[in-house]
Scaffold this motif. Sequence first.
Motif: not given
Length: 385
Positions: A192-199, A281-282, A286-288
């Motif tokens: 678990f964590g803060n899920k990002f969607r890139q890469h 802003d960044w 990035l958010l999933y």
Amino acid sequence: MMGVRPNRKRLELMLMLLIGLAWGLLLSELMKRTRWQNTADRLKEESSPFPSSQRSRNLPTPPTTAPSTTNPPPDIQAARLFNETRVLCMVLTSPKTHHTRAIHIKRTWGRRCNKLIFMSTKADKELGSVALNVREGYSNLWPKTRAALQYVYKHHFQKYDWFLKADDDTYVIMENLRAFLHTHNFREPVYFGNKFRQHVKEGYMSGGAGYVLSKMALHRLVKLGFSNSSICTNRNYGYEDVELGRCLAGVGVVGGDSRDEHGLSRFIPFSPLHWYPQPPDWYQPLLYYTSPDNSSDCCSNTAISFHYNNAQEFYVLEYIIYKLRIFGINRELGPLPKKISSGTTSNHFRTSNDETGHNALIKMVPGKNVTKPNYRTKTTSKFKK
């Protein structure tokens, strides 16, 4: 008559010998079976990542008190969770930030870990850091993280259920982390964590916000991932959180959803002392998951972690969270949520009973027949309760 008595005595003697021989054979067989069973049990325990000395799947609490580096907090529920949900905290630091960042974790939130370990490239007696044989620098975070996780697995795997990785500028509210993990099973391959969607197609957890691996997730990562360069790259560069996300996806570890019931994040890759209520802003691209549009808050009321804090801000957060009280306002959160039973657990997290055994694990060919979850690849426009 004189001749009958000696014959009777001889018969009685022979009968006694036969009875003694039968008892001897019976006892010998029983001893062999006992030794065989003990040996089988010992081998089974040694080959499993979850020995019988660990908590049973059917027991909600451990039979023994969890090893700790600090005393549990005085609150009854928090103290209960301290013993039931055993979390090892692994903090990545460097020699130049030992006394500007890391030491302040030791004096604040780190005291509430069951075990706190600082991973560096230089030993520090006051800090108690582990000197890893890797290079320092942002570009070397992946080999450093990999070495740190291997060290934790080798020396502390059996004693703890969850393994938290944090940076030395991350603040973690351990009580909220344990309350969240309380409903989940550490035997499931999940993190678990803060899920990002890139890469990474399946998504990955932000390194700065911190992430927590279940016992099974760490076991799969080390035994199946780190041993196979086609799953986990052994190159000495790369983004730590991205590479870890690829590794875990390759061994069938699911990136779980840690948002609250309103769709707000619990693991926050920035500090509310700098960015509230609007995040930087960044962050949003990035958010999933799509942020909910029915809230003006940046973060969950049961937030777990905040990134990008300096030494002074550690103590500010410590004061606001643990010391500041508001007269006349009851901020109790109520009873703990119930644990997710095996019957209601998502298929994403289910594992077979045999998976925890060594023989089952070595039969899995990494990269080929490792069971991969059915990931959700699309985000919703609005979080549904």
